[in-house]
Design a protein around this motif. Structure first.
Motif, short mmCIF file in Angstrom:
data_model
loop_
_atom_site.label_atom_id
_atom_site.label_comp_id
_atom_site.label_asym_id
_atom_site.label_seq_id
_atom_site.Cartn_x
_atom_site.Cartn_y
_atom_site.Cartn_z
N ASN A 84 0.86 -1.19 0.00
CA ASN A 84 0.00 0.00 0.00
C ASN A 84 0.90 1.24 0.00
OD1 ASN A 84 -2.48 -1.57 0.43
ND2 ASN A 84 -1.65 -1.90 2.48
N ILE A 85 0.77 2.07 -1.04
CA ILE A 85 1.61 3.25 -1.16
C ILE A 85 0.75 4.51 -1.10
CG2 ILE A 85 3.26 4.50 -2.62
CD1 ILE A 85 4.08 1.82 -3.83
N TYR A 86 1.16 5.43 -0.26
CA TYR A 86 0.51 6.74 -0.12
C TYR A 86 1.55 7.79 -0.47
CZ TYR A 86 -2.98 4.21 2.69
OH TYR A 86 -3.93 3.32 3.13
N SER A 87 1.17 8.74 -1.34
CA SER A 87 2.17 9.72 -1.77
C SER A 87 1.54 11.07 -2.06
CB SER A 87 2.89 9.21 -3.02
OG SER A 87 3.94 10.08 -3.38
N PRO A 88 1.96 12.11 -1.32
CA PRO A 88 1.52 13.46 -1.62
C PRO A 88 2.40 14.10 -2.70
CG PRO A 88 2.86 13.49 0.35
CD PRO A 88 2.77 12.05 -0.09
N GLU A 89 1.83 14.99 -3.45
CA GLU A 89 2.57 15.74 -4.48
C GLU A 89 1.88 17.08 -4.69
OE1 GLU A 89 4.79 17.47 -7.00
OE2 GLU A 89 5.45 15.52 -6.24
N LEU A 90 2.66 18.15 -4.66
CA LEU A 90 2.09 19.49 -4.77
C LEU A 90 1.68 19.84 -6.20
CD1 LEU A 90 1.54 21.97 -2.96
CD2 LEU A 90 3.82 22.81 -3.58
N ASP A 91 2.39 19.30 -7.18
CA ASP A 91 2.25 19.72 -8.57
C ASP A 91 1.36 18.76 -9.37
OD1 ASP A 91 2.55 20.64 -11.16
OD2 ASP A 91 4.72 20.93 -11.01
N LYS A 92 0.09 19.11 -9.52
CA LYS A 92 -0.84 18.25 -10.26
C LYS A 92 -0.49 18.20 -11.74
CE LYS A 92 -5.77 17.35 -10.98
NZ LYS A 92 -7.15 17.79 -10.64
N LYS A 93 -0.03 19.32 -12.31
CA LYS A 93 0.33 19.33 -13.73
C LYS A 93 1.48 18.37 -14.01
CE LYS A 93 -1.22 24.01 -14.88
NZ LYS A 93 -0.80 25.36 -15.37
N LEU A 94 2.40 18.26 -13.08
CA LEU A 94 3.50 17.32 -13.23
C LEU A 94 2.97 15.89 -13.31
CD1 LEU A 94 6.52 16.59 -13.27
CD2 LEU A 94 6.45 16.58 -10.76
N ILE A 95 2.08 15.54 -12.39
CA ILE A 95 1.50 14.19 -12.39
C ILE A 95 0.82 13.90 -13.72
CG2 ILE A 95 -0.20 12.66 -11.32
CD1 ILE A 95 2.15 13.15 -9.52
N LYS A 96 0.03 14.84 -14.20
CA LYS A 96 -0.70 14.63 -15.45
C LYS A 96 0.25 14.48 -16.64
CE LYS A 96 -4.83 14.84 -13.66
NZ LYS A 96 -5.70 13.62 -13.61
N SER A 97 1.40 15.11 -16.57
CA SER A 97 2.36 15.06 -17.68
C SER A 97 3.14 13.76 -17.76
CB SER A 97 3.36 16.22 -17.55
OG SER A 97 4.30 15.98 -16.52
N LEU A 98 3.10 12.96 -16.69
CA LEU A 98 3.93 11.76 -16.64
C LEU A 98 3.50 10.69 -17.63
CD1 LEU A 98 4.52 11.40 -12.78
CD2 LEU A 98 5.97 12.50 -14.51
N GLU A 99 2.29 10.82 -18.17
CA GLU A 99 1.83 9.86 -19.17
C GLU A 99 2.74 9.89 -20.40
OE1 GLU A 99 -2.33 8.50 -21.39
OE2 GLU A 99 -2.24 10.35 -20.22
N ASN A 100 3.38 11.05 -20.63
CA ASN A 100 4.25 11.21 -21.79
C ASN A 100 5.73 11.24 -21.42
OD1 ASN A 100 2.00 11.53 -23.64
ND2 ASN A 100 1.73 13.58 -22.79
N PHE A 101 6.03 11.04 -20.15
CA PHE A 101 7.43 11.04 -19.72
C PHE A 101 8.13 9.77 -20.22
CE2 PHE A 101 10.87 10.31 -16.63
CZ PHE A 101 11.49 11.56 -16.66
N ILE A 102 9.38 9.91 -20.62
CA ILE A 102 10.13 8.77 -21.16
C ILE A 102 10.84 8.06 -20.01
CG2 ILE A 102 11.88 8.01 -22.81
CD1 ILE A 102 11.37 10.64 -24.32
N TYR A 103 10.21 7.02 -19.51
CA TYR A 103 10.77 6.24 -18.41
C TYR A 103 11.77 5.21 -18.95
CZ TYR A 103 7.39 8.09 -15.06
OH TYR A 103 6.67 8.92 -14.23
N PRO A 104 12.63 4.68 -18.09
CA PRO A 104 13.59 3.66 -18.53
C PRO A 104 12.90 2.36 -18.91
CG PRO A 104 13.65 3.88 -16.15
CD PRO A 104 12.80 5.01 -16.66
N LYS A 105 13.59 1.54 -19.68
CA LYS A 105 12.99 0.29 -20.17
C LYS A 105 12.59 -0.63 -19.02
CE LYS A 105 17.46 -2.11 -20.79
NZ LYS A 105 18.23 -1.10 -20.05
N GLU A 106 13.25 -0.50 -17.87
CA GLU A 106 12.90 -1.32 -16.71
C GLU A 106 11.44 -1.13 -16.31
OE1 GLU A 106 17.33 -0.43 -16.07
OE2 GLU A 106 15.58 0.55 -16.94
N PHE A 107 10.88 0.02 -16.63
CA PHE A 107 9.52 0.32 -16.22
C PHE A 107 8.48 0.07 -17.32
CE2 PHE A 107 10.95 3.69 -12.86
CZ PHE A 107 11.54 2.68 -12.12
N ASP A 108 8.89 -0.57 -18.41
CA ASP A 108 7.96 -0.78 -19.53
C ASP A 108 6.69 -1.50 -19.08
OD1 ASP A 108 9.62 0.50 -21.30
OD2 ASP A 108 10.34 -1.31 -22.29
N ILE A 109 6.84 -2.51 -18.22
CA ILE A 109 5.67 -3.28 -17.79
C ILE A 109 4.77 -2.49 -16.85
CG2 ILE A 109 6.86 -5.49 -18.07
CD1 ILE A 109 7.12 -5.58 -15.00
#
Length: 244
Positions: free
Chosen positions: A82-107
């Protein structure tokens, strides 16, 4: 507000123009830092728990949360997470759909997409809740005890309020007897803030750089105990950080 930076291990991070800091140490690498400084020590300390509650301060690019999932899946850890995580920047969260993550995170792409859309994800093993807003207000209203706390906010130079004694008292109130806090910071004022809030301080060197681990109780599994009382005697000018 951000610029893309490729770190030493080939994974990408961002440079925040507002905070004038990178989200990760570019000389270590985003994936390397996530695993070595946070995930591996946390799960080395907590072995074979049926359920693990994690507080990820702050979500940012999500590397600590995603790195946790990557690690448990690759090491056949069957704990309920169970992970709980606060973040101040909502625009940042929304932008992560297009962020280029490393291949380790492909799945993990389906998880990333769900978090960007709903700030929530759940399957048979993992549940993640994101909160948009002030982290300290969020912590004051939580009614849960954590096994692991990733203390990974921007440094106290620019994000002072998330490194004070009063802040760490909030974490202390949310901790179990065997909670582990992982953080990159080794600054004496930060360690004093944690110590004055009630934590036992340990120095840990995972692979490259020193870091700090904190616990409510003494332990002999990870790191070298740091006698903060003696530190204060030897360095009377050193002071903890307090809410302004």
């Amino acid at each position: 507000m951000y610029s893309l930076v490729t770190t030493k291990d080939g994974s990408n991070t961002l440079y925040s123009k507002e905070y004038k800091q990178h989200y990760h140490n570019i000389d270590d690498g985003a994936v390397f830092e996530t695993l070595s400084k946070h995930v591996i020590p946390a799960f080395t300390f907590h072995k074979q728990k049926d359920q693990v509650n994690i507080l990820d301060i702050c979500f940012g690019l999500g590397y600590n949360t995603l790195g946790t999932i990557y690690y448990i899946k690759n090491n056949n850890i069957n704990s309920k997470i169970n992970i709980y995580s606060p973040e101040l920047d909502k625009k940042l969260i929304k932008s992560l759909e297009n962020f280029i993550y490393p291949k380790e995170f492909d799945i993990l792409v389906p998880i990333i997409k769900q978090l960007c859309k709903n700030l929530y994800y759940k399957d048979e093993q993992i549940e993640i809740r994101l909160y948009i807003g002030d982290a300290k207000n969020y912590l004051k209203n939580l009614d849960i005890k954590f096994d692991i706390i990733y203390q990974d906010a921007f440094s106290s130079d620019v994000n002072y309020e998330l490194w004070t004694k009063e802040y760490f008292q909030l974490l202390y109130n949310l901790s179990k007897e065997d909670t582990i806090i992982t953080t990159y910071s080794i600054a004496t004022p930060v360690r004093l803030s944690m110590y004055e809030a009630g934590f036992k301080i340990y120095e840990y060197i995972p692979l490259k750089r020193k870091q700090t681990l904190a616990f409510i109780s003494y332990q002999n599994i990870l790191g070298k105990y740091v006698d903060m009382k003696l530190k204060k005697i030897n360095n009377p000018k050193a002071k903890a950080l307090y809410d302004r």
